[in-house]
Design an enzyme around this catalytic site. Structure first.
Site, PDB file in Angstrom:
ATOM      1  N   LYS A  53       0.845  -1.203   0.000  1.00  0.00           N
ATOM      2  CA  LYS A  53       0.000   0.000   0.000  1.00  0.00           C
ATOM      3  C   LYS A  53       0.875   1.246   0.000  1.00  0.00           C
ATOM      4  O   LYS A  53       0.633   2.195  -0.754  1.00  0.00           O
ATOM      5  CB  LYS A  53      -0.930  -0.010   1.234  1.00  0.00           C
ATOM      6  CG  LYS A  53      -2.050  -1.031   1.097  1.00  0.00           C
ATOM      7  CD  LYS A  53      -2.796  -1.288   2.394  1.00  0.00           C
ATOM      8  CE  LYS A  53      -3.814  -2.413   2.179  1.00  0.00           C
ATOM      9  NZ  LYS A  53      -4.413  -2.932   3.390  1.00  0.00           N
ATOM     10  N   GLN A  97      -5.347  -1.791   9.387  1.00  0.00           N
ATOM     11  CA  GLN A  97      -5.175  -3.108   8.781  1.00  0.00           C
ATOM     12  C   GLN A  97      -5.842  -4.174   9.649  1.00  0.00           C
ATOM     13  O   GLN A  97      -5.657  -4.217  10.864  1.00  0.00           O
ATOM     14  CB  GLN A  97      -3.668  -3.386   8.612  1.00  0.00           C
ATOM     15  CG  GLN A  97      -3.339  -4.672   7.876  1.00  0.00           C
ATOM     16  CD  GLN A  97      -3.763  -4.667   6.408  1.00  0.00           C
ATOM     17  OE1 GLN A  97      -3.857  -3.618   5.774  1.00  0.00           O
ATOM     18  NE2 GLN A  97      -4.042  -5.833   5.867  1.00  0.00           N
ATOM     19  N   ASP A 120     -11.268   2.640   3.554  1.00  0.00           N
ATOM     20  CA  ASP A 120     -11.601   1.221   3.443  1.00  0.00           C
ATOM     21  C   ASP A 120     -13.096   1.021   3.208  1.00  0.00           C
ATOM     22  O   ASP A 120     -13.534  -0.083   2.894  1.00  0.00           O
ATOM     23  CB  ASP A 120     -11.248   0.538   4.773  1.00  0.00           C
ATOM     24  CG  ASP A 120     -10.245  -0.575   4.621  1.00  0.00           C
ATOM     25  OD1 ASP A 120      -9.936  -0.940   3.480  1.00  0.00           O
ATOM     26  OD2 ASP A 120      -9.784  -1.071   5.655  1.00  0.00           O
TER      27      ASP A 120
HETATM   28  N1  GUN Z   1      -6.865  -7.110   5.555  1.00  0.00           N
HETATM   29  C1  GUN Z   1      -7.033  -7.823   4.423  1.00  0.00           C
HETATM   30  N2  GUN Z   1      -7.717  -7.091   3.510  1.00  0.00           N
HETATM   31  C2  GUN Z   1      -7.974  -5.903   4.090  1.00  0.00           C
HETATM   32  C3  GUN Z   1      -8.647  -4.729   3.653  1.00  0.00           C
HETATM   33  O1  GUN Z   1      -9.152  -4.620   2.542  1.00  0.00           O
HETATM   34  N3  GUN Z   1      -8.712  -3.712   4.538  1.00  0.00           N
HETATM   35  C4  GUN Z   1      -8.156  -3.814   5.784  1.00  0.00           C
HETATM   36  N4  GUN Z   1      -8.268  -2.759   6.575  1.00  0.00           N
HETATM   37  N5  GUN Z   1      -7.547  -4.871   6.216  1.00  0.00           N
HETATM   38  C5  GUN Z   1      -7.442  -5.918   5.370  1.00  0.00           C
END
Ligand code: GUN
Length: 284
Positions: A53, A97, A120
């Protein structure tokens, strides 16, 4: 003949457009979109996701930071940090996350993020708007990526039978709602579904998001179906999807590979949401 949907190529094209948006915003307002990712603990898969990211943000001219916090952190302290980020005018997007360590409520933590900064799309206000058919400030990234991949094929979604396998808040539920918005007839199935194979076989569109390696086989697939495989399961050194690619490609009309399908699109949508968050907050 099956068409393998190239998620990398679509992500590249969309990232080019996002980079242009970032440059335009900078030129007009002097604002650089900034994403803060909050990573609690040291789950190895999460560390890799978070690094990707940050890399993606930098490539598009955005600013980003990962706040690494110990798994021993208390929920209240984590929420305090989120509140500080909410009121920091230089931060546009906040992503916590997931999964979070045991003892911390994901629901409460996500609900503490300001909905404008919830890149998100998981805040109850954004998910509630999605459920009501209103326009959320942000949509969940993977679900949005799935829809973009389907739209890129040119297939009509209206009136089609769509089967979503998996009912998570991150993927299954939002993807089902987005397909419904596109006028598909949507079935959500999951681990307790009776005759899973029979239900999946009805799908003109199949979205697999269960996290079970190779669960969906060619014999469960209607001839010509479009399949989007969200699964990212590590089997030894290999990353495999929820769909058994080799048998599925014999019957599908369209299929996404793993890796190289949904994965690159998820981060792309996160970056698009971060740009929109910066635009939203700069126009206030
Ligand atoms: N963990 C795995 N996929 C995601 C996601 O799309 N967003 C977040 N915040 N955590 C994740």
């Amino acid at each position: 003949m099956v068409t393998v949907i190239d998620g990398k190529a679509l992500a590249r094209k969309m990232r080019g457009e996002i980079a242009e948006g970032v440059a335009r915003l900078k030129a007009k307002t002097g604002i650089t979109p900034r994403l803060v990712v909050v990573l609690v603990g040291d789950d190895p898969a999460s560390i890799v996701y978070v690094r990707n990211k940050e890399k993606g943000a930098a490539e598009l001219g955005m600013s980003s930071e990962t706040r690494r916090l110990p798994s021993s952190i208390k929920q209240d302290s984590l929420i305090e940090i989120i509140k500080e980020l909410n009121s920091d005018g230089l931060v546009h997007g906040i992503l916590v996350q997931l999964p979070l360590p045991k003892g911390i409520s994901e629901n409460e933590v996500v609900a503490a993020i300001s909905p404008e900064k919830d890149v998100d799309g998981l805040h109850p206000l954004n998910m509630g708007k999605l459920l009501r058919g209103e326009e959320p400030l942000h949509l969940p990234c993977t679900a949005q990526g799935v829809i973009e991949l389907l739209l890129s094929t040119g297939i009509e979604l209206k009136g089609k039978e769509a089967v979503v396998v998996g009912r998570s808040n991150i993927v299954g539920k939002p993807v089902a709602l987005l397909l419904l918005q596109k006028h598909a007839t949507v079935t959500i199935c999951h681990s307790r579904t009776r005759d899973l194979g029979g239900v999946i076989k009805r799908g003109d569109i199949i979205v697999a998001a269960v996290g079970s390696p190779g669960l969906i086989h060619g014999d469960m697939i209607k001839q010509g179906a479009a399949i989007v495989d969200v699964g990212t399961n590590r089997v030894g050194e290999k990353l495999v999807g929820d769909v058994d690619f080799e048998s599925a490609r014999e019957r599908a009309g369209f299929i996404t590979p793993v890796p190289g399908g949904v994965g690159p699109m998820t981060i792309t949508m996160l970056l698009q949401n971060t740009l929109r968050a910066a635009e939203l907050l700069s126009s206030k």
